[in-house]
Enzyme design. Structure first.
Site, PDB file in Angstrom:
ATOM      1  N   LYS A   1       0.924  -1.214  -0.198  1.00 27.39           N
ATOM      2  CA  LYS A   1      -0.060  -0.001   0.158  1.00 27.39           C
ATOM      3  C   LYS A   1       0.666   1.182   0.003  1.00 27.39           C
ATOM      4  CE  LYS A   1      -4.058  -1.613   2.282  1.00 27.39           C
ATOM      5  NZ  LYS A   1      -4.974  -1.697   3.288  1.00 27.39           N
TER       6      LYS A   1
ATOM      7  N   LYS B   8      -4.897 -10.813  -6.392  1.00 29.93           N
ATOM      8  CA  LYS B   8      -5.901 -11.362  -5.679  1.00 29.93           C
ATOM      9  C   LYS B   8      -7.128 -10.279  -6.120  1.00 29.93           C
ATOM     10  CE  LYS B   8      -6.132  -8.560  -1.736  1.00 29.93           C
ATOM     11  NZ  LYS B   8      -6.164  -8.020  -0.380  1.00 29.93           N
TER      12      LYS B   8
ATOM     13  N   LYS C 228     -11.483  -5.170  -3.874  1.00 29.04           N
ATOM     14  CA  LYS C 228     -12.468  -4.073  -4.167  1.00 29.04           C
ATOM     15  C   LYS C 228     -11.809  -2.779  -4.546  1.00 29.04           C
ATOM     16  CE  LYS C 228     -12.700  -4.363   0.684  1.00 29.04           C
ATOM     17  NZ  LYS C 228     -13.534  -5.034   1.932  1.00 29.04           N
TER      18      LYS C 228
HETATM   19  P1  TYM Z   1     -10.553  -6.805   4.091  1.00 29.92           P
HETATM   20  O1  TYM Z   1     -11.779  -5.815   4.277  1.00 29.92           O
HETATM   21  O2  TYM Z   1      -9.775  -6.211   2.871  1.00 29.92           O
HETATM   22  O3  TYM Z   1     -11.287  -8.272   3.645  1.00 29.92           O
HETATM   23  C1  TYM Z   1     -12.378  -8.847   4.221  1.00 29.92           C
HETATM   24  C2  TYM Z   1     -12.026 -10.392   4.342  1.00 29.92           C
HETATM   25  O4  TYM Z   1     -12.101 -10.774   2.849  1.00 29.92           O
HETATM   26  C3  TYM Z   1     -10.962 -11.532   2.776  1.00 29.92           C
HETATM   27  N1  TYM Z   1     -10.522 -11.418   1.217  1.00 29.92           N
HETATM   28  C4  TYM Z   1     -10.506 -12.393   0.362  1.00 29.92           C
HETATM   29  N2  TYM Z   1     -10.681 -13.807   0.520  1.00 29.92           N
HETATM   30  C5  TYM Z   1     -10.147 -14.590  -0.546  1.00 29.92           C
HETATM   31  N3  TYM Z   1      -9.896 -13.928  -1.677  1.00 29.92           N
HETATM   32  C6  TYM Z   1      -9.886 -12.344  -2.059  1.00 29.92           C
HETATM   33  N4  TYM Z   1      -9.610 -12.168  -3.204  1.00 29.92           N
HETATM   34  C7  TYM Z   1     -10.120 -11.729  -0.961  1.00 29.92           C
HETATM   35  N5  TYM Z   1      -9.965 -10.561  -0.823  1.00 29.92           N
HETATM   36  C8  TYM Z   1     -10.346 -10.269   0.565  1.00 29.92           C
HETATM   37  C9  TYM Z   1      -9.771 -11.160   3.504  1.00 29.92           C
HETATM   38  O5  TYM Z   1      -8.743 -11.988   3.692  1.00 29.92           O
HETATM   39  C10 TYM Z   1     -10.573 -10.774   4.777  1.00 29.92           C
HETATM   40  O6  TYM Z   1     -10.856 -11.897   5.775  1.00 29.92           O
HETATM   41  N6  TYM Z   1      -7.324  -6.133   7.748  1.00 29.92           N
HETATM   42  C11 TYM Z   1      -8.672  -6.801   7.317  1.00 29.92           C
HETATM   43  C12 TYM Z   1      -9.779  -6.495   8.198  1.00 29.92           C
HETATM   44  C13 TYM Z   1      -9.575  -6.694   9.750  1.00 29.92           C
HETATM   45  C14 TYM Z   1      -9.623  -8.022  10.351  1.00 29.92           C
HETATM   46  C15 TYM Z   1      -9.530  -7.767  11.741  1.00 29.92           C
HETATM   47  C16 TYM Z   1      -9.815  -9.118   9.943  1.00 29.92           C
HETATM   48  C17 TYM Z   1      -9.339  -5.556  10.706  1.00 29.92           C
HETATM   49  N7  TYM Z   1      -9.523  -6.408  11.894  1.00 29.92           N
HETATM   50  C18 TYM Z   1      -9.576  -8.640  12.577  1.00 29.92           C
HETATM   51  C19 TYM Z   1      -9.727 -10.295  10.766  1.00 29.92           C
HETATM   52  C20 TYM Z   1      -9.805 -10.005  12.237  1.00 29.92           C
HETATM   53  C21 TYM Z   1      -9.018  -6.437   6.062  1.00 29.92           C
HETATM   54  O7  TYM Z   1      -8.480  -5.375   5.479  1.00 29.92           O
HETATM   55  O8  TYM Z   1      -9.757  -7.346   5.305  1.00 29.92           O
END
Ligand code: TYM
Length: 330
Positions: free
Chosen positions: A111, A194, A197
């Site tokens: 990022k 990957k 969004k």
């Molecule tokens: P975020 O908001 O980017 O994504 C939410 C969840 O979706 C999963 N994910 C995917 N899984 C498979 N293929 C993909 N292409 C894909 N894109 C996204 C992510 O792995 C995630 O599980 N840092 C985290 C949010 C967060 C969090 C937490 C997660 C904040 N605190 C505590 C777990 C526990 C994030 O940015 O996810």
């Protein structure tokens, strides 16, 4: 019952990657675990956000999660900024986290590379510590996430263990839970990145709220190799393998079964079948989403969730402050 915690950022629309990699697991786990799911609006603030849009997206993402099958009577869904303990524990844990550890986080490096170095927020750097605070506040045993979160989960475990070693048993050390298939859904235009969004090309992802015709068009345009054999082989055929994974997860059929169906038929038929499987998966989610948004029920669900979450989070925070030597009020 063992505890589960996971979070989803309210940045942009959710994709089928979020759905298959994470939210589908959230729905399954609510039957067997005590689950806390959080729309992490404080995390979203680490990059510039339009205030009005952030608020709207927070409610939309929460509604998409409920529409995907999360049941307010079985799990707790809340907004991160409604529970103050998250930001407060994050500070305490920052005092236990090393600069070098955060500098090794690949998500930060990726990022930060995309922005001018001087304008990368300090919060983007400490982001994984807030994530650790989210998880550790709830004495979480299991954290369902996609593959991209593995490194953040390892850091969370390291911080928890370090704290326990220094101050005595305080935190449950959580396990990561990544699905065997679907943990990393790739972009439709480039199978080496990957699905995300935040990709500026909407043709690279399927959004949870995409209309059927849009889904057909995006899948029709998805990149493939120049062959015509529908075969799962991530090394030789990464694009087709990614599409097969999505097909299998949406239809509930095995990859072998789908390969057999399209043997000798080429990619056009295969893509047609895949598009219908995706549309059928998303249709009930979209219908439930629109109903929820019209009824306004999501605000109440989140309010109740914040009350439940706050109770547990504050108890943990008090325990941590006590261990660290912070004097409690009379
Ligand atoms: P975020 O908001 O980017 O994504 C939410 C969840 O979706 C999963 N994910 C995917 N899984 C498979 N293929 C993909 N292409 C894909 N894109 C996204 C992510 O792995 C995630 O599980 N840092 C985290 C949010 C967060 C969090 C937490 C997660 C904040 N605190 C505590 C777990 C526990 C994030 O940015 O996810």
């Amino acid at each position: 019952m063992k505890r589960v915690f996971s979070g989803v950022q309210p940045s942009g629309t959710l994709t089928i990657g979020n759905y298959l990699g994470a939210i589908k697991q959230f729905v399954r786990l609510q039957e067997t675990h005590e689950c806390f799911y959080c729309v992490v609006d404080l995390h979203a603030l680490t990059v510039p956000q339009d205030p009005e849009r952030l608020g709207r997206q927070t409610l939309q993402v929460a509604a998409m999660m409920v529409a995907s099958g999360l049941d307010p009577d079985k799990m707790t869904l809340f907004v991160q900024s409604h529970v103050r303990a998250h930001a407060e524990l994050s500070w305490l844990l920052q005092c236990m986290t090393y600069y070098g550890e955060l500098g090794r986080m690949t998500q930060f490096k990726d990022k930060a590379r995309r922005q001018k170095h001087a304008t990368v927020s300090a919060a983007l750097f400490t982001y994984p510590v807030l994530q650790a605070a989210d998880i550790l506040l709830y004495d979480t045993h299991l954290v369902p996430v996609g593959e991209d979160q593995r490194q953040h989960l390892e850091l969370t475990r390291d911080i928890a263990e370090r704290f326990n070693n220094r101050y005595g048993e305080t935190f449950v050390v959580p396990e990561v839970y990544i699905p065997r298939t679907g943990g990393r859904i790739m972009s439709l235009d480039n199978a080496s990145t990957k699905m995300s969004k935040s990709n500026p090309n909407p043709g690279s992802y399927i959004a949870l709220l995409d209309e059927p015709d849009v889904i057909r068009e995006k899948i029709g345009r998805a990149k493939t190799d120049s062959g015509r054999e529908v075969r799962y082989d991530p090394e030789e055929k990464p694009e087709i393998s990614n599409l097969l994974t999505i097909y299998s997860l949406c239809s509930g059929r095995s990859i072998e079964d789908i390969e057999a169906e399209y043997e000798g038929r080429g990619y056009k038929d295969f893509k047609g079948g895949l598009a219908e499987a995706v549309i059928a998966t998303l249709r009930p989610v979209q219908e439930a989403y629109h109903e929820l948004m019209e009824s306004g029920a999501i605000r109440e669900i989140l309010d109740r969730g914040a009350d439940r979450a706050r109770e547990i989070a504050e108890t943990t925070l008090d325990r941590v402050k006590d261990r660290m030597g912070l004097v409690p009020r009379l």
